[in-house]
Write a protein that holds these residues in place. Structure first.
Motif, PDB file in Angstrom:
ATOM      1  N   SER A  39       0.824  -1.219   0.000  1.00  0.00           N
ATOM      2  CA  SER A  39       0.000   0.000   0.000  1.00  0.00           C
ATOM      3  C   SER A  39       0.851   1.259   0.000  1.00  0.00           C
ATOM      4  O   SER A  39       0.323   2.356   0.088  1.00  0.00           O
ATOM      5  CB  SER A  39      -0.951   0.004   1.196  1.00  0.00           C
ATOM      6  N   GLY A  40       2.154   1.109  -0.116  1.00  0.00           N
ATOM      7  CA  GLY A  40       3.061   2.244  -0.187  1.00  0.00           C
ATOM      8  C   GLY A  40       4.440   1.775  -0.593  1.00  0.00           C
ATOM      9  O   GLY A  40       4.755   0.582  -0.489  1.00  0.00           O
ATOM     10  N   TYR A  41       5.239   2.707  -1.077  1.00  0.00           N
ATOM     11  CA  TYR A  41       6.614   2.405  -1.472  1.00  0.00           C
ATOM     12  C   TYR A  41       7.549   3.420  -0.850  1.00  0.00           C
ATOM     13  O   TYR A  41       7.187   4.587  -0.703  1.00  0.00           O
ATOM     14  CB  TYR A  41       6.780   2.488  -2.996  1.00  0.00           C
ATOM     15  N   PRO A  42       8.765   3.011  -0.537  1.00  0.00           N
ATOM     16  CA  PRO A  42       9.743   3.980  -0.048  1.00  0.00           C
ATOM     17  C   PRO A  42      10.212   4.874  -1.203  1.00  0.00           C
ATOM     18  O   PRO A  42      10.125   4.483  -2.371  1.00  0.00           O
ATOM     19  CB  PRO A  42      10.893   3.099   0.462  1.00  0.00           C
ATOM     20  N   GLU A  43      10.706   6.050  -0.862  1.00  0.00           N
ATOM     21  CA  GLU A  43      11.273   6.933  -1.880  1.00  0.00           C
ATOM     22  C   GLU A  43      12.574   6.324  -2.376  1.00  0.00           C
ATOM     23  O   GLU A  43      13.142   5.426  -1.749  1.00  0.00           O
ATOM     24  CB  GLU A  43      11.519   8.314  -1.292  1.00  0.00           C
ATOM     25  N   MET A  44      13.064   6.826  -3.509  1.00  0.00           N
ATOM     26  CA  MET A  44      14.268   6.269  -4.143  1.00  0.00           C
ATOM     27  C   MET A  44      15.441   6.209  -3.177  1.00  0.00           C
ATOM     28  O   MET A  44      16.148   5.206  -3.122  1.00  0.00           O
ATOM     29  CB  MET A  44      14.640   7.094  -5.379  1.00  0.00           C
ATOM     30  N   GLU A  45      15.660   7.253  -2.414  1.00  0.00           N
ATOM     31  CA  GLU A  45      16.768   7.262  -1.463  1.00  0.00           C
ATOM     32  C   GLU A  45      16.632   6.117  -0.468  1.00  0.00           C
ATOM     33  O   GLU A  45      17.612   5.437  -0.153  1.00  0.00           O
ATOM     34  CB  GLU A  45      16.811   8.609  -0.733  1.00  0.00           C
ATOM     35  N   LYS A  46      15.424   5.848   0.010  1.00  0.00           N
ATOM     36  CA  LYS A  46      15.194   4.754   0.951  1.00  0.00           C
ATOM     37  C   LYS A  46      15.390   3.398   0.271  1.00  0.00           C
ATOM     38  O   LYS A  46      15.878   2.455   0.885  1.00  0.00           O
ATOM     39  CB  LYS A  46      13.781   4.831   1.556  1.00  0.00           C
ATOM     40  N   LEU A  47      15.010   3.300  -1.012  1.00  0.00           N
ATOM     41  CA  LEU A  47      15.232   2.051  -1.748  1.00  0.00           C
ATOM     42  C   LEU A  47      16.726   1.746  -1.840  1.00  0.00           C
ATOM     43  O   LEU A  47      17.144   0.593  -1.692  1.00  0.00           O
ATOM     44  CB  LEU A  47      14.646   2.134  -3.160  1.00  0.00           C
TER      45      LEU A  47
END
Length: 183
Positions: A39-47
């Motif tokens: 239901s959500g995704y981390p931002e690119m930096e968190k990925l």
């Protein structure tokens, strides 16, 4: 498998609780739960941090594969160095990485006008927990990433042992987003 399924499987395989992963990532346990529920995704930096902390490639984390031929119906390039490794020097000259595999991939989320749309990943070894990969450079468009990949392949075919990135854009992090640095 989806990102949510992969994250949950990797976390459980490593015996890490949602709370522990949240602490490692600097987010709430609820954020990790949302990621695992899809239901959500981390931002690119968190990925990128997830990839590093879990010691898996972004391809593996996002797709459950160590490499992919297609993301969102767009073909990506993947080069496995036949004679061992090639040393890649980053565009800013601040890092050098020995790679046996290099791949270009589209960023996961819709990039804004001032954000790179592709990244070049280098893999230097397979480890017990997965491949050790690093982002070598960011690219404003697919054409630039493909041009870089073609030149890396040409350098490898000529037996060149060191390649310096030429088409990567300079980036800066702003509010946990990767932005193209036009300065």
């Amino acid at each position: 498998m989806s990102f949510s399924e992969n994250l949950k499987a990797i976390r459980k395989e490593r015996n890490i609780s949602q709370e522990d992963l949240a602490e490692i990532m600097g987010v709430s346990r609820q954020a990790v739960s949302k990621w695992e529920q899809g239901s959500g995704y981390p931002e690119m930096e968190k990925l990128l941090v997830l990839s590093r902390k879990l010691n898996v490639s972004l391809d593996y984390l996002m797709l459950g594969e160590s490499s992919t031929n297609e993301i969102n119906n767009e073909v990506t390039n993947n080069i496995v160095v036949p004679n061992g490794k090639i040393t890649i020097k980053s565009a800013d000259g601040k890092s050098i990485f020995n790679c046996y595999k290099v791949s270009a991939s589209h960023v996961m989320f819709k990039a804004k006008e001032d954000e790179p749309k592709y990244c070049l990943n280098g893999v230097n070894s397979g480890a017990f927990w997965g491949e050790n990969s690093i982002i070598l450079g960011w690219y404003k468009d697919e054409e630039s990433a493909k041009k870089e990949m073609n030149e890396i392949a040409e350098a490898m075919n000529k037996g060149v042992s060191v390649y310096e990135l030429k088409y990567a854009v300079k980036v800066k992090t702003k509010r946990l987003r990767i932005k193209i640095d036009n300065e």
